[in-house]
Enzyme design. Structure first.
Site, short mmCIF file in Angstrom:
data_model
loop_
_atom_site.label_atom_id
_atom_site.label_comp_id
_atom_site.label_asym_id
_atom_site.label_seq_id
_atom_site.Cartn_x
_atom_site.Cartn_y
_atom_site.Cartn_z
N THR A 116 -23.32 17.42 21.52
CA THR A 116 -22.49 17.21 20.32
C THR A 116 -23.32 17.45 19.07
O THR A 116 -24.48 17.04 19.00
CB THR A 116 -21.82 15.82 20.28
OG1 THR A 116 -21.17 15.65 19.01
CG2 THR A 116 -22.78 14.68 20.51
N ALA A 174 -27.14 21.73 28.82
CA ALA A 174 -26.75 20.45 29.40
C ALA A 174 -26.73 20.48 30.93
O ALA A 174 -27.25 19.57 31.59
CB ALA A 174 -25.38 20.03 28.86
N GLN A 180 -15.66 13.61 23.19
CA GLN A 180 -14.88 14.21 22.11
C GLN A 180 -14.09 15.39 22.65
O GLN A 180 -13.29 15.99 21.95
CB GLN A 180 -15.81 14.71 21.00
CG GLN A 180 -16.62 13.60 20.37
CD GLN A 180 -17.73 14.17 19.51
OE1 GLN A 180 -17.52 14.54 18.35
NE2 GLN A 180 -18.92 14.25 20.06
N VAL A 194 -11.51 17.66 25.01
CA VAL A 194 -10.11 17.50 25.41
C VAL A 194 -9.84 18.25 26.71
O VAL A 194 -8.70 18.38 27.12
CB VAL A 194 -9.18 18.01 24.28
CG1 VAL A 194 -9.35 17.16 23.03
CG2 VAL A 194 -9.43 19.49 23.95
N ASP A 195 -10.91 18.73 27.36
CA ASP A 195 -10.74 19.64 28.49
C ASP A 195 -10.56 18.97 29.85
O ASP A 195 -10.29 19.64 30.86
CB ASP A 195 -11.91 20.64 28.55
CG ASP A 195 -13.28 19.96 28.58
OD1 ASP A 195 -13.40 18.87 29.18
OD2 ASP A 195 -14.24 20.53 28.02
N CYS A 201 10.62 22.32 24.39
CA CYS A 201 11.10 21.40 25.42
C CYS A 201 12.55 21.79 25.77
O CYS A 201 13.20 22.52 25.02
CB CYS A 201 11.04 20.02 24.78
SG CYS A 201 11.89 18.69 25.58
N HIS A 249 -10.55 12.24 21.39
CA HIS A 249 -9.67 13.18 20.69
C HIS A 249 -8.47 13.59 21.55
O HIS A 249 -7.95 14.68 21.42
CB HIS A 249 -10.46 14.42 20.23
CG HIS A 249 -11.48 14.09 19.18
ND1 HIS A 249 -12.62 14.82 18.96
CD2 HIS A 249 -11.53 13.07 18.27
CE1 HIS A 249 -13.32 14.27 17.98
NE2 HIS A 249 -12.68 13.21 17.55
P1 NAD Z 1 -19.58 21.11 18.15
O1 NAD Z 1 -18.92 22.39 18.49
O2 NAD Z 1 -19.57 20.65 16.74
O3 NAD Z 1 -21.10 21.19 18.60
C1 NAD Z 1 -21.50 21.67 19.85
C2 NAD Z 1 -22.93 21.21 20.10
O4 NAD Z 1 -23.29 21.59 21.42
C3 NAD Z 1 -23.97 21.84 19.16
O5 NAD Z 1 -24.83 20.83 18.71
C4 NAD Z 1 -24.70 22.84 20.06
O6 NAD Z 1 -26.06 22.98 19.70
C5 NAD Z 1 -24.58 22.19 21.41
N1 NAD Z 1 -24.62 23.09 22.57
C6 NAD Z 1 -24.14 24.37 22.69
N2 NAD Z 1 -24.31 24.82 23.94
C7 NAD Z 1 -24.91 23.82 24.64
C8 NAD Z 1 -25.32 23.69 26.00
N3 NAD Z 1 -25.15 24.66 26.91
N4 NAD Z 1 -25.90 22.52 26.36
C9 NAD Z 1 -26.08 21.50 25.47
N5 NAD Z 1 -25.71 21.58 24.19
C10 NAD Z 1 -25.11 22.72 23.78
O7 NAD Z 1 -18.95 20.03 19.12
P2 NAD Z 1 -18.63 18.50 18.95
O8 NAD Z 1 -19.78 17.80 18.36
O9 NAD Z 1 -18.05 18.07 20.21
O10 NAD Z 1 -17.49 18.38 17.83
C11 NAD Z 1 -16.46 19.29 17.70
C12 NAD Z 1 -15.04 18.89 18.06
O11 NAD Z 1 -14.61 19.98 18.82
C13 NAD Z 1 -14.82 17.74 18.97
O12 NAD Z 1 -14.13 16.82 18.22
C14 NAD Z 1 -13.90 18.25 20.12
O13 NAD Z 1 -12.67 17.56 20.09
C15 NAD Z 1 -13.63 19.67 19.80
N6 NAD Z 1 -13.83 20.68 20.88
C16 NAD Z 1 -13.65 20.38 22.20
C17 NAD Z 1 -13.87 21.36 23.17
C18 NAD Z 1 -13.66 20.99 24.62
O14 NAD Z 1 -12.82 20.16 24.93
N7 NAD Z 1 -14.43 21.56 25.54
C19 NAD Z 1 -14.29 22.63 22.81
C20 NAD Z 1 -14.45 22.92 21.44
C21 NAD Z 1 -14.23 21.92 20.49
ZN ZN Z 2 12.36 17.29 23.79
#
Ligand code: NAD
Ligand code: ZN
Length: 248
Positions: free
Chosen positions: A186, A230, A99, A101-102, A146, A117
């Site tokens: 997630t 994680a 999910q 986007v990084d 652009c 996403h």
């Molecule tokens: P979320 O923010 O809803 O949930 C994050 C989850 O990660 C929580 O359950 C939390 O307990 C857990 N968490 C926090 N730190 C952790 C760690 N160190 N190790 C393991 N787990 C940990 O995220 P989501 O469920 O991905 O949904 C949110 C939406 O946010 C996604 O659709 C995504 O597109 C977007 N998003 C992406 C980024 C990115 O690309 N890095 C950052 C923020 C949000």
């Molecule tokens: Zn353009």
């Protein structure tokens, strides 16, 4: 639990991972929900909805996208991204559904990543569709434009936009085919990604969660939760998998 997960992964035939913002927290990217989440500070509907972007792109660039660009430009894969790439090398993981986007899974070396996403690495012009890397976007005037004068938008899926149907259908198929679904960082609250582990469970797969906190999946869908960060947990699991593989 670490040993149990390593054992399950070593004997599995088809492992898929579903990852969320939590897997990138140890790379310095804040999640949306939970402790230090972005949503504690700003309202998602005000900034991350496509209607908000279309009605005031300069404001969304200023409050949400500029900050994301700063952290994503600097971020490097952590042990969780690297661990998943290693499990692919070992022939254990087939595909990652993310999910996020990084782009950190690809940076770690994973080759089959479904970006549910979209991704933040590219921008496209709302008028002519020309694309450019986010890294090269000049931020001195917002919203950035652009060469044709059109406004740039990140190639991420905003709230209110559709997940690309090919990503959704492939993910659902993989969810049915796998024998282990590894769910990492997630909150399992954003649809339709949250249904992926449920499909796996209903198709007879084992669902293993890694998260610092329990989620709505924890006591109903997941077989077990490895409670912890994680990067740290994946490092320990992969070390144990490698040990088992060496022992044959
Ligand atoms: P979320 O923010 O809803 O949930 C994050 C989850 O990660 C929580 O359950 C939390 O307990 C857990 N968490 C926090 N730190 C952790 C760690 N160190 N190790 C393991 N787990 C940990 O995220 P989501 O469920 O991905 O949904 C949110 C939406 O946010 C996604 O659709 C995504 O597109 C977007 N998003 C992406 C980024 C990115 O690309 N890095 C950052 C923020 C949000
Ligand atoms: Zn353009």
């Amino acid at each position: 639990m670490i040993r149990k997960a390593a054992g399950d992964l070593t004997t599995a035939k088809y492992v898929i991972a579903l990852t969320g913002a939590g897997i990138s927290v140890e790379s310095g990217i804040p999640p949306f929900r939970g402790k230090d989440g972005i949503w504690e500070k700003i309202d998602p509907m005000e900034y991350a909805h496509i209607d908000a972007f279309m009605s005031d792109p300069g404001k969304v660039w200023d409050v949400l996208i500029r900050g994301m660009k700063d952290v994503v430009d600097q971020a490097l894969p952590n042990d969780a991204h690297k661990g998943l790439a290693r499990l692919e090398e070992l022939g254990i993981i087939k595909t990652i559904i993310t999910q996020n986007v990084d782009g950190l899974h690809q940076a770690a070396g994973s080759t089959d990543v479904i970006e549910f996403h979209g991704n933040f690495a590219w921008q496209s012009c709302l008028d002519c569709g020309r694309r450019c890397p986010t890294r090269t976007v000049e931020m001195d005037r917002l919203p950035p434009r652009c060469a044709c004068g059109g406004i740039l938008r990140p190639e991420c899926v905003f709230f209110g936009e559709q997940i690309p149907p090919r990503h959704l259908s492939r993910s659902q198929l993989l969810a049915m085919q796998c024998d282990i679904m590894l769910v990492i960082g997630t909150s399992a609250t954003v649809q339709p990604a949250a249904t992926i582990p449920i499909i796996s469970k209903q198709s007879g797969a084992r669902v293993i969660e890694i998260n610092t906190e329990p989620t709505p999946l924890t006591h109903s869908v997941s077989d077990y939760l490895i409670a912890g960060r994680a990067g740290e947990m994946m490092h320990r699991i992969v070390t144990e998998v490698e040990r088992k593989k060496r022992q044959g």
